[in-house]
Design a protein around this motif. Structure first.
Motif, mmCIF file in Angstrom:
data_model
loop_
_atom_site.group_PDB
_atom_site.id
_atom_site.type_symbol
_atom_site.label_atom_id
_atom_site.label_comp_id
_atom_site.label_asym_id
_atom_site.label_seq_id
_atom_site.Cartn_x
_atom_site.Cartn_y
_atom_site.Cartn_z
ATOM 1 N N VAL A 152 0.869 -1.169 0.000
ATOM 2 C CA VAL A 152 0.000 0.000 0.000
ATOM 3 C C VAL A 152 0.910 1.225 0.000
ATOM 4 C CG1 VAL A 152 -1.776 1.278 1.257
ATOM 5 C CG2 VAL A 152 -1.841 -1.225 1.220
ATOM 6 N N LYS A 153 0.723 2.078 -1.000
ATOM 7 C CA LYS A 153 1.532 3.291 -1.151
ATOM 8 C C LYS A 153 0.780 4.448 -0.490
ATOM 9 C CE LYS A 153 3.726 6.089 -4.744
ATOM 10 N NZ LYS A 153 3.938 6.206 -6.207
ATOM 11 N N ILE A 154 1.461 5.151 0.403
ATOM 12 C CA ILE A 154 0.873 6.266 1.147
ATOM 13 C C ILE A 154 1.655 7.522 0.788
ATOM 14 C CG2 ILE A 154 0.373 7.174 3.451
ATOM 15 C CD1 ILE A 154 1.158 3.685 3.625
ATOM 16 N N CYS A 155 0.975 8.509 0.201
ATOM 17 C CA CYS A 155 1.627 9.766 -0.162
ATOM 18 C C CYS A 155 0.865 10.929 0.448
ATOM 19 C CB CYS A 155 1.682 9.943 -1.678
ATOM 20 S SG CYS A 155 2.741 8.731 -2.509
ATOM 21 N N PHE A 156 1.586 11.967 0.829
ATOM 22 C CA PHE A 156 0.964 13.140 1.427
ATOM 23 C C PHE A 156 1.902 14.329 1.318
ATOM 24 C CE2 PHE A 156 3.127 10.647 4.606
ATOM 25 C CZ PHE A 156 3.876 11.568 5.333
ATOM 26 N N ASP A 157 1.316 15.501 1.419
ATOM 27 C CA ASP A 157 2.085 16.741 1.434
ATOM 28 C C ASP A 157 2.097 17.293 2.849
ATOM 29 O OD1 ASP A 157 2.351 16.731 -1.374
ATOM 30 O OD2 ASP A 157 0.442 17.772 -1.616
ATOM 31 N N ILE A 158 3.210 17.850 3.247
ATOM 32 C CA ILE A 158 3.276 18.631 4.480
ATOM 33 C C ILE A 158 3.610 20.050 4.052
ATOM 34 C CG2 ILE A 158 4.421 19.024 6.687
ATOM 35 C CD1 ILE A 158 4.845 16.061 6.945
ATOM 36 N N PRO A 159 2.726 21.004 4.378
ATOM 37 C CA PRO A 159 2.960 22.384 3.952
ATOM 38 C C PRO A 159 4.066 23.056 4.750
ATOM 39 C CG PRO A 159 0.973 22.259 5.271
ATOM 40 C CD PRO A 159 1.479 20.854 5.111
ATOM 41 N N GLU A 160 4.442 24.224 4.296
ATOM 42 C CA GLU A 160 5.428 25.038 4.989
ATOM 43 C C GLU A 160 4.947 25.341 6.407
ATOM 44 O OE1 GLU A 160 7.752 29.259 4.187
ATOM 45 O OE2 GLU A 160 6.041 28.722 2.955
ATOM 46 N N ASN A 161 5.863 25.241 7.365
ATOM 47 C CA ASN A 161 5.511 25.532 8.755
ATOM 48 C C ASN A 161 6.784 25.970 9.484
ATOM 49 O OD1 ASN A 161 4.932 25.468 11.518
ATOM 50 N ND2 ASN A 161 3.464 23.800 11.280
#
Length: 169
Positions: free
Chosen positions: A68-77
């Motif tokens: 299972v491939k899990i992808c996500f973005d984490i924005p600037e912080n």
């Protein structure tokens, strides 16, 4: 006697002012904590299989899924501390049970003051800038996911970062 009353009144006023400042400090501390939390945006969960040539193919058929491939973005912080972050991945089966296979790296982590099971974990390097991350969860060759709707939850540093459902047919 009047001096004592004046002094007592000043002490009481000072105590009230101190309490107000303490409350403000707690409020600001909570805001900083909330602002430092990393959020997983645009979370995608894709069951995949691999062809003989190593190419990845999307599939939702239980008998074909290899990972299972899990992808996500984490924005600037810029409030969050940069550095290596451990991401805990919790896969919850259609019956509401966390998939937990210790021989495949499953274990326990602390969440809201209690121990919680996780399916797998991975580390990311976060430098306070927006970035896309992808990780895989694989399981034993003879194991298969069952049909139904699964929930995937991401946790980091003691809080939930995001969640997404995916379907296996």
């Amino acid at each position: 006697k009047k001096d004592k009353e004046d002094l007592t009144a000043k002490v009481e006023d000072s105590k009230k002012e101190i309490n107000k400042l303490v409350d403000k400090n707690i409020t600001y501390g909570n805001k900083v904590y909330m602002g430092s939390m990393l959020k997983a945006e645009n979370l995608t969960v894709t069951p995949v299989r691999f062809k003989g040539n190593g190419k990845e193919r999307e599939t939702n058929k239980a008998s074909q899924i290899q990972k299972v491939k899990i992808c996500f973005d984490i924005p600037e912080n810029h409030v969050a501390d940069g550095g290596t972050k451990t991401i805990y991945i919790k896969v919850i089966d259609p019956g509401g049970i966390t998939v937990n296979i210790s021989s495949l790296g499953s274990g326990k982590f602390s969440f809201e003051g209690a121990e919680s099971l996780y399916t797998t974990k991975d580390e990311i390097l976060y430098d306070n800038m927006p970035k896309n991350y992808c990780m895989y969860w694989g399981f034993a060759k003879d194991a298969h996911l069952h049909e139904g709707i699964y929930k995937l939850e991401l946790y980091g540093e003691g809080y939930k970062m995001g969640e997404k459902n995916f379907t296996v047919k």
